[in-house]
Design a protein around this motif. Sequence first.
Motif, mmCIF file in Angstrom:
data_model
loop_
_atom_site.group_PDB
_atom_site.id
_atom_site.type_symbol
_atom_site.label_atom_id
_atom_site.label_comp_id
_atom_site.label_asym_id
_atom_site.label_seq_id
_atom_site.Cartn_x
_atom_site.Cartn_y
_atom_site.Cartn_z
ATOM 1 N N GLU A 113 0.843 -1.208 0.000
ATOM 2 C CA GLU A 113 0.000 0.000 0.000
ATOM 3 C C GLU A 113 0.881 1.262 0.000
ATOM 4 O O GLU A 113 0.588 2.232 -0.703
ATOM 5 C CB GLU A 113 -0.903 -0.048 1.245
ATOM 6 C CG GLU A 113 -2.079 0.870 1.217
ATOM 7 C CD GLU A 113 -2.973 0.730 -0.013
ATOM 8 O OE1 GLU A 113 -3.227 -0.396 -0.456
ATOM 9 O OE2 GLU A 113 -3.416 1.786 -0.529
ATOM 10 N N ILE A 114 1.966 1.217 0.768
ATOM 11 C CA ILE A 114 2.881 2.368 0.810
ATOM 12 C C ILE A 114 3.529 2.567 -0.564
ATOM 13 O O ILE A 114 3.719 3.694 -1.033
ATOM 14 C CB ILE A 114 3.937 2.169 1.930
ATOM 15 C CG1 ILE A 114 3.263 2.281 3.301
ATOM 16 C CG2 ILE A 114 5.087 3.166 1.800
ATOM 17 C CD1 ILE A 114 4.133 1.924 4.484
ATOM 18 N N LYS A 115 3.852 1.463 -1.211
ATOM 19 C CA LYS A 115 4.496 1.513 -2.538
ATOM 20 C C LYS A 115 3.629 2.240 -3.581
ATOM 21 O O LYS A 115 4.151 2.837 -4.518
ATOM 22 C CB LYS A 115 4.785 0.079 -3.011
ATOM 23 C CG LYS A 115 6.184 -0.089 -3.578
ATOM 24 C CD LYS A 115 6.480 -1.562 -3.805
ATOM 25 C CE LYS A 115 7.369 -1.792 -4.988
ATOM 26 N NZ LYS A 115 8.630 -1.057 -5.019
ATOM 27 N N LYS A 116 2.324 2.215 -3.390
ATOM 28 C CA LYS A 116 1.444 2.943 -4.315
ATOM 29 C C LYS A 116 1.708 4.444 -4.245
ATOM 30 O O LYS A 116 1.497 5.170 -5.198
ATOM 31 C CB LYS A 116 -0.035 2.683 -3.975
ATOM 32 C CG LYS A 116 -0.494 1.269 -4.247
ATOM 33 C CD LYS A 116 -1.991 1.148 -3.930
ATOM 34 C CE LYS A 116 -2.433 -0.301 -3.955
ATOM 35 N NZ LYS A 116 -3.746 -0.498 -3.313
ATOM 36 N N HIS A 117 2.169 4.915 -3.067
ATOM 37 C CA HIS A 117 2.432 6.352 -2.882
ATOM 38 C C HIS A 117 3.916 6.664 -3.067
ATOM 39 O O HIS A 117 4.284 7.764 -3.463
ATOM 40 C CB HIS A 117 2.026 6.788 -1.468
ATOM 41 C CG HIS A 117 0.566 6.592 -1.182
ATOM 42 N ND1 HIS A 117 -0.343 7.618 -1.259
ATOM 43 C CD2 HIS A 117 -0.147 5.472 -0.847
ATOM 44 C CE1 HIS A 117 -1.562 7.149 -0.962
ATOM 45 N NE2 HIS A 117 -1.457 5.853 -0.713
ATOM 46 N N ILE A 118 4.789 5.695 -2.718
ATOM 47 C CA ILE A 118 6.244 5.896 -2.801
ATOM 48 C C ILE A 118 6.796 4.727 -3.628
ATOM 49 O O ILE A 118 7.215 3.700 -3.066
ATOM 50 C CB ILE A 118 6.881 5.939 -1.384
ATOM 51 C CG1 ILE A 118 6.173 6.982 -0.514
ATOM 52 C CG2 ILE A 118 8.391 6.203 -1.457
ATOM 53 C CD1 ILE A 118 6.624 7.016 0.939
#
Length: 314
Positions: A256-261
Motif C-alpha cells: 500500500e505504501i508503494k502505491k504512494h512511494i
Amino acid sequence: MAKEKILVIGASGQIGVELTLALRNLYGEENVIASDLREPNQLLKDSGPYVSMDVMNKEMLHVQVIRQNVTQIYLLAAMLSATGEKNPNLAWNLNMQGLLNVLDIAREENLHKVYWPSSIAVFGPTSPKNNCPQQTIIEPTTVYGISKYAGEFWCNYYHQRFGVDVRSIRYPGLISYKSAPGGGTTDYAVEIYNEAIENKKYTCFLEENTYLPMMYMPDAIRGTIELMEAPADKISIRTSYNLSSMSFSPKEIGAEIKKHIPDFTMDYAPDYRQQIANSWPASIDDTVARNDWGWKHEFDLQRMTADMLTNLKK
Ligand code: NAD
Ligand code: AKB
C-alpha cells in the motif's frame, strides 16, 4: 453535560497525547489534567494543565484527585507487550498495581467514571485465529496479556461489587503520527511509515505474512469517547470490549505504501516479537460493541495510508 474534571494518567504516550487533546476539545482545556512520569509532550504543553505523577504512588495520586476535584480518570500508563517480555516483573507491577490504585481511589472518592484499556493481547494461541469473538478461550502467553486479562476481571469486580463505572476496550495495534508508540509488537506498522518517508526502505521485525488486528488512531479515539459517553444501560460488557477495524500483514502495508512511494523497498528480519505476534489472533469480531453502543470504524488500510503519509510529510 455534567461538570467533569478529568485526569489522564500516561498522557505523554502514544494514545495519551491524542486522547487528552480530544478530551480537552470536548470538556474544555482547563477541565482535562494531563499527567505522566515523563515531560509533557509538546502538543500538550500549551493546551491545558499538567502534573508530573507516578501512578504507583497511591497517596500522591489520591491527593491530586481530591485537590483537583477529579471526577473521571483515564488510566493509560502501562508497559506494552515487547517491553514487558524484557521486564516481566516490572510489567506485572505497573500494569496491575497502577490499575488497583486507580480503582480503589475511584471507589473511595465516588468518581463518575474510569477508563482503562485492555488489548487484543489477552488472546493466546488457543483462541480462534480469525474473527476472534468477545467470549472465547482466553489463555494469554505474554506477561502483558496476562496482566490485561487479570485487569479486565478487576474492572468487572469493582463494577459488580462497588458500583465503579469502569469501561474498557481491547484495542488492536494502534497506528498514529502525533506521538511515537511505546514498545509494542504492532509498532512496526508505525515505524514503516516513518522509514518509508525518511529512507524509502524498511526492515520489518515480523515475517511478511503475519496478520494482526490494527486500527488508525482517529477511530480508536472516537471509539473510546463514544464508549465513555454511552448511557450505562448500553454497556453489557464490564470486562473489556473487542473493537475492530482492519487486519493486514507487513507485506500488505508495504504494498500500500508503494502505491504512494514507488521506490519504497522492504525486507524482513523477524526477532522475538514474532512469537508474540504468532500468539495473537489475525482478526477480531466486535459485533457486541457494534450492537451495544453503535461502534463503527471509518478507516481501512488504503484511507489510513493516504492520511498517515500526508500528515508525516507535513
Ligand atoms: P505508551 O507506552 O505510549 O504510553 C504510556 C505512558 O505511560 C508513557 O508516556 C509513560 O511515560 C507513562 N507511564 C509509564 N509508567 C508510568 C507511571 N508509573 N506513572 C505515570 N505514567 C507512567 O502506551 P500507549 O500505547 O499510549 O498505551 C496506553 C494504554 O493503551 C496501555 O494500557 C496499553 O496497554 C493500551 N493499549 C495500547 C495499544 C497500542 O497499540 N498503542 C494497543 C492496545 C492497548
Ligand atoms: C502491543 O503490541 O503490545 C500493543 C497492543 C496490541 O496491545 N500495540
